[in-house]
Design a protein around this motif. Structure first.
Motif, short mmCIF file in Angstrom:
data_model
loop_
_atom_site.label_atom_id
_atom_site.label_comp_id
_atom_site.label_asym_id
_atom_site.label_seq_id
_atom_site.Cartn_x
_atom_site.Cartn_y
_atom_site.Cartn_z
N PRO A 10 1.15 -0.91 0.37
CA PRO A 10 0.11 -0.41 0.21
C PRO A 10 0.95 1.38 -0.12
CG PRO A 10 -0.71 -1.66 1.52
CD PRO A 10 1.12 -1.75 0.48
N PRO A 11 0.40 1.94 -0.67
CA PRO A 11 1.64 3.77 -0.52
C PRO A 11 1.68 4.64 0.35
CG PRO A 11 -0.91 3.83 -1.93
CD PRO A 11 -0.75 2.63 -1.30
N LYS A 12 0.93 3.67 1.37
CA LYS A 12 0.57 4.65 2.35
C LYS A 12 1.71 3.69 3.28
CE LYS A 12 -3.75 7.20 2.91
NZ LYS A 12 -3.55 7.00 1.03
N ARG A 13 2.09 2.99 3.11
CA ARG A 13 3.15 2.12 3.86
C ARG A 13 4.89 2.51 3.68
NH1 ARG A 13 2.35 -4.28 3.30
NH2 ARG A 13 0.57 -3.68 4.35
N ARG A 14 5.33 3.34 4.58
CA ARG A 14 7.37 3.22 4.77
C ARG A 14 7.40 1.90 4.12
NH1 ARG A 14 11.45 3.90 7.96
NH2 ARG A 14 12.29 5.66 6.99
#
Length: 549
Positions: free
Chosen positions: A326-330
């Motif tokens: 997911p793009p919101k995961r670092r």
């Protein structure tokens, strides 16, 4: 995704694209935007949101039959801050302080080989950019300010500057903008700085601005085309002038009531223009070994460039790494971990082409769709063989470079059963390419235990320190290997049988492997044992082991 079950959920790129279309239901042409400041090393972290994410949405919009354009803004009019890492890029950091608060485009290349700081630090990002994103239109702000379209936007904002000030001050409980504030950073005609000036008056007919400079104390009039709007207004002015419909942004702008919200309100209230659909993504960290050095940063020179990545791995490997989670995961990247990244991509390739089964239906769809998007939705045919990167690391050190070395590597691959038949031209090219990538990685990035340097003789001290019981096991291994088929799998079986026969614990087995590495490499660690040994000549290996008698 032929041969695989139908998706049970949308990939985040597909979901984001559908949400974007739903937000603009009547649009037949989308303008998607992202921006970066060329303040230093242009690291691969900037590929995540600004390039891979945005480009994936643009390509999906096109697949749905609508027109879409991907803009990339380079903020070249921003002031050069002269941070420690920036100063240290010059041979004389003290002398380089004279460039502080110059426009980035005006700062010279510290190597003297290019026309400016921008051109030097952009090349390692801009040159390989087409491998990571397709058909990207690049705009440099110092050039954009020369256009009539941007001039009209600036005039409209300054004509309503009090209304703009009222809106922005709602978001600035502390340090509000004063009356008669002019949202523009002029360039000083005397010392050429843009970060030390204050706009005192504007003449919109001549497009001139009167300024004072706190650095050199100069006062005068300068061309507004050489200056810039304050950063919030610059951001929304670009949205307005290019008619932007979608723009991802970093988490620093994601705070409710923050910079983005204030820009949207100015855009919609003052310019009466709808704001772009937004989507925030996490940043990319940089690590070496077990140390996380924090998020990659351009002006801090933390991270590595796309050009550097391509010395060791293919572009679609990195695209896949950015598309799967997911793009919101670092995400944290380190070049020393590159073999594991390639292994993850190779596994996805095998799963996609039905070579390797995968049971989790939810993750399966994420893997399959990420793999497709990583290849711009045009997945190449499977050539029939993958050279494992770890195998390439070993072989690349045991054979010479060039076609002759590749041929020797192929002979070893066939002899050890990894490659079943004489390779096709495509497979041969793949092997050759991966060997070269692995050699470069070994030279630049590999930890010492993966570097193969075989002493001509076993050091006498090592032989002397081997206890009688271990010596017995080593010689038993040599004896067993005499009749073992020379493949990785058979060598692994041989080691398992040896462990069982001598009733070795896991700890004892680890010690035993350490002794074997000392026998072959003179060190207690090395590459994975079975692939390493299989890549050597069987007769030589047996002879080496029996030297400890």
């Amino acid at each position: 995704m032929s041969g695989h079950p139908k998706p049970i959920m949308l990939h985040w790129v597909d979901k984001l694209t559908e949400d974007l279309i739903a937000h603009w239901p009547d649009k037949k042409e989308f303008h998607c935007n992202c921006g970066i400041s060329v303040s230093g090393r242009q690291h691969v972290g900037r590929l995540r949101g600004e390039i891979v994410l945005t480009n994936a949405v643009v390509e999906e919009l096109k697949r749905k039959g609508v027109s879409a354009t991907h803009y990339l803004i380079l903020y070249t009019s921003d002031p050069w801050k002269g941070k420690e890492a920036q100063l240290n890029a010059f041979s004389d950091p003290k002398d380089a302080e004279k460039y502080i608060n110059w426009r980035l485009v005006d700062v010279p290349d510290p190597t003297g080989k290019h026309s400016s700081w921008i051109d030097y630090y952009w090349k390692d990002f801009g040159n390989p950019l087409p491998k990571f994103g397709k058909d990207i239109k690049i705009i440099r702000t110092h050039e954009f300010y020369q256009t009539e379209e941007m001039k009209k936007t600036i005039v409209a904002l300054i004509q309503q500057k009090e209304k703009v000030r009222g809106i922005l001050n709602k978001y600035r409980a502390e340090n509000p903008f004063p009356e008669n504030w002019i949202p523009f950073n002029p360039i000083c005609d005397n010392c050429h700085r843009i970060g030390t000036t204050k706009a005192l008056e504007v003449d919109l007919k001549t497009f001139k601005v009167r300024y004072s400079c706190s650095e050199c104390e100069d006062e005068g009039w300068s061309d507004m085309k050489l200056g810039k709007l304050t950063w919030r207004l610059e951001w929304l002015a670009i949205w307005y002038t290019l008619n932007i419909h979608f723009e991802p942004y970093g988490k620093d702008h994601a705070t409710p009531g923050g910079s983005r919200d204030s820009c949207i309100e100015v855009l919609e209230t003052v310019l009466e223009h709808p704001g772009p659909y937004g989507f925030w993504n996490e940043w990319v960290g940089y690590s070496e070994g077990r140390t996380d050095f924090g998020d990659m940063t351009s002006s801090g020179f933390i991270g590595f460039t796309p050009t550097t990545w391509l010395q060791y791995a293919e572009s679609h490997v990195l695209r896949y790494l950015y598309l799967k989670p997911p793009p919101k995961r670092r995400i944290v990247l380190g070049l020393d971990k590159l073999p594991s990244y390639i292994a993850e991509y190779d596994k996805a390739q095998r799963i996609y082409h039905n070579i390797e089964p995968f049971d989790d239906p939810s993750e399966l769809q994420t893997i399959l769709r990420s793999y497709e998007i990583a290849h711009f939705n045009k997945v190449p045919e499977y050539i029939g063989f993958q050279l494992d990167y770890n195998q390439a690391i070993i072989l690349g050190q045991l054979v010479e470079e060039g076609e002759k070395g590749t041929e020797k590597a192929i002979i070893k691959l066939i002899a050890t059963g990894i490659l079943e038949t004489k390779p096709s031209p495509e497979v041969r090219a793949h092997i050759h390419f991966r060997l070269n990538l692995a050699r470069k990685w070994i030279k630049d990035c590999a930890p010492p235990h993966l570097q193969i340097n075989i002493p001509s003789e076993i050091p006498k001290e090592i032989i002397k320190n081997i206890d009688p019981e271990t010596r017995k096991i080593v010689l038993a291994l040599a004896k067993t290997l005499e009749t073992t088929s020379w493949t990785q799998e058979e060598i692994k079986k041989c080691m398992i049988e040896l462990k069982t026969k001598f009733k070795l614990s896991r700890k004892q087995m680890a010690i035993f492997f350490g002794i074997l590495y000392q026998i072959f490499l003179g060190t207690s660690r090395g590459p994975r044992f079975a692939p390493f040994i299989a890549a050597l000549e069987q007769e030589w290996v047996i002879g080496r082991l029996t030297q400890i008698k």
